[in-house]
Design a protein around this motif. Sequence first.
Motif, PDB file in Angstrom:
ATOM      1  N   LYS A 171       0.703  -1.331   0.053  1.00 21.00           N
ATOM      2  CA  LYS A 171      -0.159  -0.040   0.002  1.00 21.00           C
ATOM      3  C   LYS A 171       0.847   1.328  -0.084  1.00 21.00           C
ATOM      4  O   LYS A 171       0.405   2.261  -0.810  1.00 21.00           O
ATOM      5  N   TYR A 188      -5.966   0.750   0.217  1.00 24.18           N
ATOM      6  CA  TYR A 188      -6.593  -0.516  -0.037  1.00 24.18           C
ATOM      7  C   TYR A 188      -6.554  -1.172  -1.383  1.00 24.18           C
ATOM      8  O   TYR A 188      -5.950  -0.596  -2.264  1.00 24.18           O
ATOM      9  N   LYS A 224     -11.426  -4.367  -0.555  1.00 21.91           N
ATOM     10  CA  LYS A 224     -10.340  -4.140   0.241  1.00 21.91           C
ATOM     11  C   LYS A 224      -9.688  -5.488   0.478  1.00 21.91           C
ATOM     12  O   LYS A 224      -8.784  -5.955   0.771  1.00 21.91           O
TER      13      LYS A 224
END
Length: 519
Positions: free
Chosen positions: A438, A445, A477
């Motif tokens: 990330k 997400y 997610k």
Amino acid sequence: MNTIWKGVLGVALVAAVGSGAAIGTSAYMMNHQQYLVSGDSTSNVFSQPVRMVNYASVAAENTDFTMAAESAVHGVVHIMATQNADESASQRQYIDPFEYFFGFGGGGSFQRPKAQPRVGAGSGVIISTDGYIITNNHVIEGADELEVTLNDNRKFDAKLIGTDPATDIALIKIDAKDLPTIPFGDSEKLKVGEWVLAVGNPFNLTSTVTAGIVSAKGRGISLGSGDKSKIESFIQTDAAVNPGNSGGALVNTKGELVGINTAIYSETGSYAGYSFAVPISIAGKVASDLKQYGTVQRAVLGVQIIGVGDIMDQLSMPNVPDKYKEELKGMKENIKVSEGAYVAEFADRSVAKEAGIEVGDVIISVNGVKVKSANALQEQIGKYRPGDKVTVKVNRKGTEKSFEVQLKNAQGSTKVVTPSDGTELLGGAFKALTDKEKREYGVSYGIEVTGLTNGKLKDAGIKKGFIIMVVNNQRVKTPEDLEKIVDDILHGRAEDQGLFIKGFYPNGRTKYYAIDLAE
């Protein structure tokens, strides 16, 4: 390892997510045969009378096949597969020359030819007294109507229960009772040189029996167009098999089913010396899955492998480029055995790697069954289901080590997959982005496509490594988020009929994909 060179080497993708070469699951076939023939209602999948077999017995020295043949012919059926004519396609393809050049028909007397149905024929094996029949997928593929003729000439319409193109096995059913069956044997106990019978309907000649010996086991013959999702570990025999025999029975001299006749090696299309059968250890497990779940519960080991023999063969070839010959020599240095499956690489999520297996190990057995080649490893893992635990023995530079591995499916879980399962339909494996990823991508997400098999994602052009961010205006997610969106559509809980996917590739390129789930 260079991708192109993998093709030259014939690297067998053993359940590597992303290649589709899944290696299946469940010691239930041989280690727990009750799910096939037991009288226990909780585990009985196919209705067969229990027949105890003394495997210590020896086949008759005079090779009398009469009892085996008499038993087997009644359990083999003729299948007529009809594909209805597509009238609209016929109209589109045919052009009346009068209409084309002059804009009018031939005075009303010119008739367009009527499209004719396509009819094919093959064989099948009754494995259940209540009408379940194993055959080849290529026998019934694309058929609109299936007609089964028993050995006593009774005819029945059949319905398709399920298919598995990876093993070329299909399961169909007729509405009948008290049918004769062929009891399951143990294909792993077959020996090279052992007599076998091929029973089927070549050239529409019903109830034909031919004899031969087992010429080889664990044979791969590269059926089709190099599709790496194929699982090939055939029993090779010299029993005469011809068109129409496909889907028929390969039986031993005790009259037990040990394989499903599937292919021949021929330049003419007719028998030329060798035929090939899917071992019942694989075919029986596939049929059981198709009946219970509607789709095969295929486990994966998560390794890319090369047969030890294949490495040696490639080294001896004169036209191997020096660059790759050095790579092969590096592999050979790690190999201290003459047979087995060399671990060349791992899938992104590999249960084998998690268990402690390393690149350079040579897998030599699974649950005590010897592995001689890459194809043999496919056969062994092909017997298991996700969630099963197997003991994998490797030779690591001369030292033997054993690892307990819990097999998983292509999606990285042990749950049962159904035909309506969204993940199965999409044909992808997914994982949530790690915190490190990330940060690298500058997002909070997303899920990564870690592997692809044949399915909607691949058809849409999505590549491995794609990061899915939003589907139908919903943030994604976790893989479970995507599964819920798909399942809601499939079960009518959402207004959408498809998926509109937004995401990006690791190089930063944003992409949008539209997928119609109704097709």
